[in-house]
Enzyme design. Structure first.
Site, PDB file in Angstrom:
ATOM      1  N   CYS A  59       0.854  -1.204   0.000  1.00 12.24           N
ATOM      2  CA  CYS A  59       0.000   0.000   0.000  1.00 12.24           C
ATOM      3  C   CYS A  59       0.891   1.257   0.000  1.00 12.24           C
ATOM      4  CB  CYS A  59      -0.913  -0.008   1.220  1.00 12.24           C
ATOM      5  SG  CYS A  59      -1.745  -1.603   1.454  1.00 12.24           S
ATOM      6  N   CYS A 131     -13.741  -2.415  17.897  1.00 14.48           N
ATOM      7  CA  CYS A 131     -13.548  -2.471  16.450  1.00 14.48           C
ATOM      8  C   CYS A 131     -12.163  -3.054  16.190  1.00 14.48           C
ATOM      9  CB  CYS A 131     -13.653  -1.048  15.900  1.00 14.48           C
ATOM     10  SG  CYS A 131     -13.286  -0.918  14.147  1.00 14.48           S
TER      11      CYS A 131
END
Ligand code: SAM
Ligand code: DTB
Ligand code: SF4
Length: 340
Positions: A59, A131
């Site tokens: 990335c 999360c």
């Protein structure tokens, strides 16, 4: 009449919204925002990098990719106790969501995953929304996370399908969509958004919003990140995105995905309170708090507390409405066309 929730948006419709005069766009974002949310509330989330650096992916924006030479130090998976201590500090300082990030390409069924499941159980037990963002997931792994108490999973599309190959070559757009589908099927709430300022066109930004808004169900949260250019990554020289571009993304996301929590994510450290206020007005209702994101700086906790005081904002309680706010009735101010 509250704005319609639909997943049949055309690219032309989204383009038309995105390109509206910016002040008009802010007004419309603000109008939809107050139809679906309490505009005095902003969700406060804390991020913790539980496994840092050394990632095999490429990335182009990411300081944690092993192949780039950045200042990030590789750190193996943290111990459960350390993570729970950090979560309880985050709760103390007012966060209601705790998000754990790992620099993994994908989750593997090994001891590390078992440890993450323990972390999820522990944080959930503290009453916070938990999360995780751990890379690609199978449906079975998603179900295990759900059973451990995971509330949301973050997996960003990052950009449009067309621009994706310019940013990441080690996995595909379909891989991303697959993981999002696995998360959705398991009953975990979906958090997916992207980054602006990577050299993409306006059309790429619109393309990403188009995919998100046309998923079978909209993501419950949509993070909008401004690229944090990090020395050593291929995107280190990218110019800063202007606040008006963040506002366009936020307002468009708010209008086309009215129920979602739209998160003003990376990039706040370079924004003034006035700029952030415009983002909240346009429809953002969530932030990451704490002086670090995963590896890069974020505003100081005290500065954010002061901002909340100045703007009369209060943190949104955990688990409120299970992230599915209902539309509220609007009333017209007599003698005006203004709906409140
Ligand atoms: N490895 C997992 C993955 O990529 O899905 C989870 C962690 S990864 C760091 C989570 C997200 O952080 C990325 O999808 C990207 O959107 C965001 N991100 C990473 N580096 C960033 C940067 N320099 N600026 C803005 N956002 C960034
Ligand atoms: C998201 O959309 N933004 C957060 C979170 N999800 C995981 C990550 C931002 C990372 C910024 C770069 C860093 O601090 O390493
Ligand atoms: Fe790895 Fe995630 Fe960074 Fe990509 S964004 S290099 S997958 S940590």
């Amino acid at each position: 009449m509250a704005t319609e929730i639909k997943n049949t948006w055309t690219r032309a419709e989204i383009t038309e919204i995105y390109n509206r005069p910016v002040l008009e766009l802010i007004y419309q974002g603000a109008t939809v925002h107050r139809q679906y949310h309490d505009t005095g509330e902003v969700q406060v989330c804390t991020l913790l990098s539980v496994k840092t650096g050394g990632c095999p992916e490429d990335c182009a924006y990411c300081p944690q990719a092993a192949r780039y030479h950045t200042d990030v130090k590789v750190q193996k998976l943290m111990e459960v106790e350390e993570v729970l201590t950090a979560a309880s500090q985050a709760k103390e300082s007012g966060s209601t969501r705790f998000c754990m990030g790992a620099a993994w390409r994908e989750v593997r069924d090994n001891k590390d995953f078992d440890k993450v499941l323990e972390m999820v159980k522990g944080v959930n037990g503290m009453g916070m929304e938990v999360c995780c963002t751990l890379g690609m997931l199978t449906e079975e792994q998603a179900v295990k996370l759900h059973n451990a108490g995971l509330y949301a999973y973050n997996h960003n599309l990052d950009t449009s399908e067309e621009f994706y190959d310019d940013i990441i070559t080690t996995r595909t757009y379909d891989d991303r969509l697959n993981t999002i589908e696995n998360v959705r099927k398991s009953g975990i709430s979906v958090c997916s958004g992207g980054i602006i300022g990577m050299g993409e066109s306006h059309d790429d930004r619109i393309g990403m919003l188009h995919v998100l808004a046309n998923l079978p169900e909209h993501p419950e949260s949509v993070p909008v990140n401004a690229l944090v250019p990090v020395e050593g990554t291929p995107l280190e020289e990218q110019p800063r995105v202007s606040v008006w571009e963040m506002i366009r993304m936020i307002a468009t996301a708010r209008i086309i995905m009215p129920k979602a929590m739209v998160r003003l994510s990376a990039g706040r450290v370079r924004m003034t309170v006035e700029e952030q206020a415009l983002c909240f007005l346009a429809g953002a209702n969530s932030i990451f708090a704490g002086d670090k994101l995963l590896t890069t700086p974020n505003p100081e906790v005290d500065a954010d507390k002061e901002m909340f005081q100045i703007l009369n904002l209060k943190p949104r309680p955990a688990h409120k409405g299970k992230d599915t706010p209902q539309p509220v009735e609007l009333h017209q101010i007599p003698g005006t066309g203004i709906l409140v």
